[in-house]
Design a protein around this motif. Structure first.
Motif, PDB file in Angstrom:
ATOM      1  N   TYR A 180       4.399  44.615 -26.367  1.00 23.83           N
ATOM      2  CA  TYR A 180       5.127  44.013 -27.494  1.00 23.83           C
ATOM      3  C   TYR A 180       6.161  43.053 -26.934  1.00 23.83           C
ATOM      4  O   TYR A 180       6.804  43.345 -25.923  1.00 23.83           O
ATOM      5  N   HIS A 181       6.341  41.932 -27.604  1.00 29.91           N
ATOM      6  CA  HIS A 181       7.162  40.858 -27.040  1.00 29.91           C
ATOM      7  C   HIS A 181       8.658  41.140 -27.084  1.00 29.91           C
ATOM      8  O   HIS A 181       9.429  40.503 -26.374  1.00 29.91           O
ATOM      9  N   GLY A 182       9.091  42.092 -27.938  1.00 28.42           N
ATOM     10  CA  GLY A 182      10.522  42.332 -28.080  1.00 28.42           C
ATOM     11  C   GLY A 182      10.878  43.796 -27.973  1.00 28.42           C
ATOM     12  O   GLY A 182      10.029  44.660 -27.780  1.00 28.42           O
ATOM     13  N   MET A 183      12.157  44.069 -28.092  1.00 24.36           N
ATOM     14  CA  MET A 183      12.665  45.437 -28.071  1.00 24.36           C
ATOM     15  C   MET A 183      13.518  45.651 -29.316  1.00 24.36           C
ATOM     16  O   MET A 183      14.185  44.725 -29.778  1.00 24.36           O
TER      17      MET A 183
ATOM     18  N   PRO B 126      -0.601  39.852 -20.482  1.00 24.83           N
ATOM     19  CA  PRO B 126      -1.950  40.141 -19.989  1.00 24.83           C
ATOM     20  C   PRO B 126      -2.423  41.508 -20.486  1.00 24.83           C
ATOM     21  O   PRO B 126      -1.620  42.350 -20.896  1.00 24.83           O
ATOM     22  N   GLY B 127      -3.720  41.739 -20.444  1.00 21.83           N
ATOM     23  CA  GLY B 127      -4.292  42.944 -21.042  1.00 21.83           C
ATOM     24  C   GLY B 127      -4.209  44.182 -20.171  1.00 21.83           C
ATOM     25  O   GLY B 127      -5.246  44.739 -19.787  1.00 21.83           O
TER      26      GLY B 127
ATOM     27  N   PRO C  45       6.676  47.939 -18.808  1.00 20.19           N
ATOM     28  CA  PRO C  45       5.690  47.378 -17.880  1.00 20.19           C
ATOM     29  C   PRO C  45       6.145  46.046 -17.301  1.00 20.19           C
ATOM     30  O   PRO C  45       6.757  45.235 -18.005  1.00 20.19           O
ATOM     31  N   ALA C  46       5.825  45.827 -16.035  1.00 16.29           N
ATOM     32  CA  ALA C  46       6.198  44.567 -15.395  1.00 16.29           C
ATOM     33  C   ALA C  46       5.479  43.378 -16.030  1.00 16.29           C
ATOM     34  O   ALA C  46       5.952  42.249 -15.931  1.00 16.29           O
ATOM     35  N   ALA C  47       4.358  43.641 -16.684  1.00 20.27           N
ATOM     36  CA  ALA C  47       3.603  42.559 -17.325  1.00 20.27           C
ATOM     37  C   ALA C  47       4.175  42.153 -18.677  1.00 20.27           C
ATOM     38  O   ALA C  47       3.797  41.126 -19.227  1.00 20.27           O
ATOM     39  N   CYS C  48       5.084  42.963 -19.211  1.00 20.84           N
ATOM     40  CA  CYS C  48       5.694  42.655 -20.519  1.00 20.84           C
ATOM     41  C   CYS C  48       7.130  43.168 -20.535  1.00 20.84           C
ATOM     42  O   CYS C  48       7.480  44.069 -21.296  1.00 20.84           O
TER      43      CYS C  48
ATOM     44  N   GLN D 203      -0.536  42.871 -12.841  1.00 17.77           N
ATOM     45  CA  GLN D 203      -0.252  41.490 -13.233  1.00 17.77           C
ATOM     46  C   GLN D 203       1.205  41.339 -13.641  1.00 17.77           C
ATOM     47  O   GLN D 203       1.761  42.193 -14.325  1.00 17.77           O
ATOM     48  N   ASN D 204       1.806  40.247 -13.197  1.00 17.53           N
ATOM     49  CA  ASN D 204       3.126  39.883 -13.685  1.00 17.53           C
ATOM     50  C   ASN D 204       2.951  39.001 -14.918  1.00 17.53           C
ATOM     51  O   ASN D 204       1.895  38.393 -15.122  1.00 17.53           O
ATOM     52  N   TYR D 205       3.984  38.949 -15.755  1.00 18.40           N
ATOM     53  CA  TYR D 205       3.957  38.008 -16.861  1.00 18.40           C
ATOM     54  C   TYR D 205       3.926  36.598 -16.285  1.00 18.40           C
ATOM     55  O   TYR D 205       4.377  36.358 -15.166  1.00 18.40           O
ATOM     56  N   ASP D 206       3.366  35.692 -17.034  1.00 17.88           N
ATOM     57  CA  ASP D 206       3.252  34.302 -16.591  1.00 17.88           C
ATOM     58  C   ASP D 206       4.578  33.576 -16.835  1.00 17.88           C
ATOM     59  O   ASP D 206       5.022  33.451 -17.978  1.00 17.88           O
TER      60      ASP D 206
END
Length: 226
Positions: A112-115, A103-104, A66-69, A206-209
């Motif tokens: 998830y923040h990592g891979m 974002p939700g 996802p573009a948000a994460c 939403q894009n990541y901040d």
């Protein structure tokens, strides 16, 4: 799903896919799966990559996030914690920082923040590609797939569907005939609320901040060079 042994456990998916293609007398040119922590993607892709690394032909392998994460496409390949409480051992992976909170958006399994370390390593070696999509075009693809196939895909799976459709359209535009396989990783029976929001026009892309990402990456643990 980020743990290496979990990813390897899932490779029965790819092993079966190899045998199914042999029965069909075909062989995929492009492999696609959504990627959050990596187990779903690895489950399909690793056995095919194993064939390639043992001298088999090269295929395009695409992890869709996802573009948000976007941990692969925008994360840093570094040692980080696998959890926000910082209780896990440090692992080297593509990460947005363990304090990064996306974002939700509706693909919960991809927040998830990592891979996973093995997937991250393959991406760092250039053996796989990564692509990031916003959720609205993914839901569009999910609805198109449901109407054509009678299966409602999970929001996570719509990322792979979107990529597969785009790859098919690329082949059409280029006048090529390629075999494309994607992993339909789950059904969306428990995600009807997300589809209702989509049809009501209430979904937001939403894009990541960038600022939060910079702060999270600045807080990566310091690891001495080996």
């Amino acid at each position: 799903s980020v743990l290496n042994h979990v990813m390897l456990h899932q490779t029965i998916i790819g092993q079966e896919a190899i045998q199914q293609f042999e029965l069909a007398g075909d062989d995929p040119d492009v492999l696609i799966a959504c990627a959050g922590g990596g187990s779903n993607f690895a489950g399909l892709a690793f056995p095919f990559l194993g064939l390639q690394l043992r001298g088999g032909r090269k295929r395009r392998v695409i992890a869709v996030e996802p573009a948000a994460c976007p941990s692969l496409t925008r994360g840093k390949f570094a040692y980080d914690f696998g959890d926000t409480a910082h209780l896990t051992p440090l692992v080297k992976m593509h990460t947005l920082g363990s304090t990064f909170i996306p974002p939700g958006f509706h693909a919960g399994g991809l927040r998830y923040h990592g891979m996973g370390p093995l997937v991250s390593h393959l991406y760092d070696l250039g053996l796989i590609e990564a692509r990031a999509y916003h959720q609205i075009p993914c839901f569009e693809a999910g609805v198109q797939f449901a109407r054509a196939e009678g299966i409602v895909p999970a929001p996570e799976s719509t990322h792979a569907v979107r990529c597969a459709i785009d790859e098919a359209l690329r082949c059409k535009a280029e006048g090529k005939s390629e075999t494309i396989v994607f992993n339909l990783s789950g059904h969306g029976h428990f995600d009807m609320g997300a589809y209702i929001s989509y049809f009501a026009g209430n979904l937001v892309d939403q894009n990541y901040d960038e600022g939060e990402l910079a702060m999270a990456l600045a807080g990566l643990p310091s690891v001495a060079a080996q």
